[in-house]
Every structure is written in C-alpha cells, then in structure tokens.
Design a protein around this motif. Sequence first.
Motif, PDB file in Angstrom:
ATOM      1  N   LEU A  88       0.832  -1.206   0.000  1.00 16.49           N
ATOM      2  CA  LEU A  88       0.000   0.000   0.000  1.00 16.49           C
ATOM      3  C   LEU A  88       0.865   1.254   0.000  1.00 16.49           C
ATOM      4  O   LEU A  88       0.568   2.230  -0.698  1.00 16.49           O
ATOM      5  N   LYS A  89       1.955   1.224   0.752  1.00 13.58           N
ATOM      6  CA  LYS A  89       2.860   2.373   0.788  1.00 13.58           C
ATOM      7  C   LYS A  89       3.454   2.657  -0.589  1.00 13.58           C
ATOM      8  O   LYS A  89       3.821   3.789  -0.894  1.00 13.58           O
ATOM      9  N   ALA A  90       3.547   1.626  -1.408  1.00 14.59           N
ATOM     10  CA  ALA A  90       4.154   1.793  -2.729  1.00 14.59           C
ATOM     11  C   ALA A  90       3.369   2.770  -3.609  1.00 14.59           C
ATOM     12  O   ALA A  90       3.914   3.335  -4.557  1.00 14.59           O
ATOM     13  N   PHE A  91       2.097   2.971  -3.286  1.00 12.28           N
ATOM     14  CA  PHE A  91       1.259   3.878  -4.079  1.00 12.28           C
ATOM     15  C   PHE A  91       1.245   5.296  -3.519  1.00 12.28           C
ATOM     16  O   PHE A  91       0.500   6.144  -3.998  1.00 12.28           O
ATOM     17  N   ARG A  92       2.069   5.554  -2.514  1.00  8.99           N
ATOM     18  CA  ARG A  92       2.043   6.852  -1.834  1.00  8.99           C
ATOM     19  C   ARG A  92       2.276   8.010  -2.803  1.00  8.99           C
ATOM     20  O   ARG A  92       1.531   8.990  -2.823  1.00  8.99           O
ATOM     21  N   GLU A  93       3.330   7.905  -3.600  1.00 11.86           N
ATOM     22  CA  GLU A  93       3.665   8.999  -4.520  1.00 11.86           C
ATOM     23  C   GLU A  93       2.585   9.179  -5.572  1.00 11.86           C
ATOM     24  O   GLU A  93       2.258  10.309  -5.962  1.00 11.86           O
ATOM     25  N   ASP A  94       1.986   8.082  -6.037  1.00 12.87           N
ATOM     26  CA  ASP A  94       0.957   8.158  -7.074  1.00 12.87           C
ATOM     27  C   ASP A  94      -0.294   8.883  -6.565  1.00 12.87           C
ATOM     28  O   ASP A  94      -0.830   9.751  -7.259  1.00 12.87           O
ATOM     29  N   VAL A  95      -0.745   8.522  -5.356  1.00  8.24           N
ATOM     30  CA  VAL A  95      -1.952   9.176  -4.855  1.00  8.24           C
ATOM     31  C   VAL A  95      -1.675  10.616  -4.435  1.00  8.24           C
ATOM     32  O   VAL A  95      -2.561  11.469  -4.456  1.00  8.24           O
ATOM     33  N   GLU A  96      -0.416  10.889  -4.073  1.00  3.79           N
ATOM     34  CA  GLU A  96      -0.061  12.262  -3.718  1.00  3.79           C
ATOM     35  C   GLU A  96      -0.223  13.180  -4.918  1.00  3.79           C
ATOM     36  O   GLU A  96      -0.682  14.318  -4.798  1.00  3.79           O
ATOM     37  N   LYS A  97       0.133  12.671  -6.105  1.00  3.78           N
ATOM     38  CA  LYS A  97      -0.051  13.450  -7.325  1.00  3.78           C
ATOM     39  C   LYS A  97      -1.520  13.498  -7.726  1.00  3.78           C
ATOM     40  O   LYS A  97      -2.016  14.526  -8.177  1.00  3.78           O
ATOM     41  N   ALA A  98      -2.211  12.387  -7.551  1.00 11.05           N
ATOM     42  CA  ALA A  98      -3.612  12.307  -7.974  1.00 11.05           C
ATOM     43  C   ALA A  98      -4.513  13.218  -7.166  1.00 11.05           C
ATOM     44  O   ALA A  98      -5.577  13.617  -7.628  1.00 11.05           O
ATOM     45  N   ARG A  99      -4.099  13.576  -5.959  1.00 12.38           N
ATOM     46  CA  ARG A  99      -4.974  14.382  -5.099  1.00 12.38           C
ATOM     47  C   ARG A  99      -5.149  15.803  -5.614  1.00 12.38           C
ATOM     48  O   ARG A  99      -6.104  16.484  -5.256  1.00 12.38           O
ATOM     49  N   TYR A 100      -4.212  16.272  -6.434  1.00 13.15           N
ATOM     50  CA  TYR A 100      -4.326  17.638  -6.918  1.00 13.15           C
ATOM     51  C   TYR A 100      -5.347  17.720  -8.045  1.00 13.15           C
ATOM     52  O   TYR A 100      -5.487  16.793  -8.849  1.00 13.15           O
ATOM     53  N   PRO A 101      -6.076  18.834  -8.150  1.00 12.79           N
ATOM     54  CA  PRO A 101      -7.048  18.993  -9.231  1.00 12.79           C
ATOM     55  C   PRO A 101      -6.398  18.783 -10.594  1.00 12.79           C
ATOM     56  O   PRO A 101      -5.215  19.096 -10.793  1.00 12.79           O
ATOM     57  N   ARG A 102      -7.167  18.265 -11.530  1.00 14.59           N
ATOM     58  CA  ARG A 102      -6.628  17.896 -12.842  1.00 14.59           C
ATOM     59  C   ARG A 102      -5.928  19.055 -13.527  1.00 14.59           C
ATOM     60  O   ARG A 102      -4.835  18.893 -14.086  1.00 14.59           O
ATOM     61  N   LYS A 103      -6.536  20.240 -13.509  1.00 17.06           N
ATOM     62  CA  LYS A 103      -5.922  21.387 -14.177  1.00 17.06           C
ATOM     63  C   LYS A 103      -4.572  21.737 -13.562  1.00 17.06           C
ATOM     64  O   LYS A 103      -3.639  22.128 -14.269  1.00 17.06           O
ATOM     65  N   VAL A 104      -4.469  21.576 -12.255  1.00 15.88           N
ATOM     66  CA  VAL A 104      -3.199  21.871 -11.578  1.00 15.88           C
ATOM     67  C   VAL A 104      -2.152  20.847 -11.973  1.00 15.88           C
ATOM     68  O   VAL A 104      -0.988  21.191 -12.197  1.00 15.88           O
ATOM     69  N   ARG A 105      -2.543  19.579 -12.061  1.00 11.75           N
ATOM     70  CA  ARG A 105      -1.592  18.544 -12.472  1.00 11.75           C
ATOM     71  C   ARG A 105      -1.081  18.810 -13.876  1.00 11.75           C
ATOM     72  O   ARG A 105       0.119  18.654 -14.167  1.00 11.75           O
TER      73      ARG A 105
END
Length: 282
Positions: A83-100
């Motif tokens: 589960l920790k392996a997805f930490r960086e992925d969900v950290e990026k996903a949490r930002y609004p799409r336009k911001v990403r």
Amino acid sequence: MSSEGVDEAGWDLEPGDESVPLVEAVGRLVRICREAAGMRVADFGEAIGYGEDMIRKIERGARIPRPELLDRADEVLNAGGHLKAFREDVEKARYPRKVRELAQLEERAVELNLYGNHNIHGLLQAEEYARALLSTWRPAYSSGELERMVAARMARKVIFERDPAPELSFVQEEVTLRRPVGGTMVLRRQLEHMLEVAQLPYVELQVMPTARADHPGTGGLIEVLKFGDGTALGRTDGQFGGRPVSDPRQLRVLELRYGIIRAQALTPGESLVFIEQVLGET
C-alpha cells in the motif's frame, strides 16, 4: 469520530479525471489487504482513525486516499509495503486535474516568462498568502477543498529545486505587492518570501510601477513557457479566449508584449529595492 477526521481521509475525484483507474486499483488493494487480514470495515476504520463510510468510499475508488492513510493502513494490515508503494501516485492524484496538467508543463519548461497584473503569481506565493488568497474566491471552497488547492499550489514549487533549473522571469504589477491579502503580517511575510526567491541565480523578478501609464499588459496576465525541443505554450487573459496557444504567430504576439513589459519594468536590482521599500511601508 469527528466529522473533521472523516473529511481528512481523502479527496473526491473530479468527473472524467484520468486518475480514476489508479484510485480504483488502490481501493481494491486496500479491500484485498483488509480482507486478507480478517478485519471488518468498521474495525479497520477504527484502527486507522477514520469512519466506516469513508473507508467504503476509498475501497470502491470513489475517494482519493491521503498518503498518510496508506502508510497507516499498510502497518495495520501488515501489507508488506504494497500500500505504501502507491504513496507517490496518490499524492499526485490528489491535486485537481488542471493543476496537475499545469505542473507537468512547468516540469518540462526550460524557460518561463510570467507577468501578473492582478495577483502575485502562484509560483511566488508563500503558503499562508496562497491560503488567504484562495479563501477569497467565490463560491467559497470547503475547508478540505481549500487545503487541497493550497497543497497543489505549494507542490508546484518543486520547479525551484530542479537541476538544471529553468530560467524564470517574473514581472509583477506594483498593486499586487500592496494589496493586503490575509492582513498586514501575511503580506509582510509574502514580500519577504519574494525577496528570498529573487536571490536564486536563475530567477529574475521585476516590478512594473503603477506610474507606468502606457504598457501592453493592461489586457491581463501573460504566461509563456518554452520547452527544450524548441516548442512553446502561452496564454493571456486579453486574447485568444484565454486558452493556451502554441501557434508560432500567436506566441509571437505574447512574446512581443512580454518583451515590452519587461523592458518598461524596473530592473531586477531596482525591483528588489522597491519591494524592500514596500515592505518597510507595510
């Protein structure tokens, strides 16, 4: 369990967000690990400090989990780091799409030319100033949405840590340095932050005095990002419908305007002195 704790478990997905498959996959993995550990949803939620309803939303992929939730879940469920392996992925996903999308463009850029006539540019904003500024938007953000937007804005500052760093040119209208967003102390710390950023060798910060009566920035902000392959992307409030443009003829218009604005503004050295003066008056 307080409602505040439940709200902090994660963030809602925007319709059509390309992160949906990732979030759904993480949710399935959380459920699989929980079931393998023989824990009921309610017991699992209590063990990691979140409500049962929120855990169910995360497991069905309707909610982006916070990275800290995955860390805690990994420990409680003995997931062995899966589960920790997805930490960086969900950290990026949490930002609004336009911001990403904007952050991805900034990550590719080798040169950024940025003119702000209404607010201090997001890359120059200190965290408390950004929070105060975003709090003025209407309709107002919920507390969770506000923190998500602030976190996303702060995450973009990674551009200052790139190696090699891009060349960054900022021109700010004088009024943006004087508007007391968040109050006097917040503005003071914002000005101090800008003085610090301006010391970076790859940053040029200039001020356009209000007394400059005739310059081509009256139509609104201008942003031009140039990439290593020779292409570029730009936008302005005053033309092209505010949409990003990449056509060389349209970019030429933005570069012409920005060049004149930069020439009419105070030099970087004069601008630092000016900001220090405003700070002393604040």
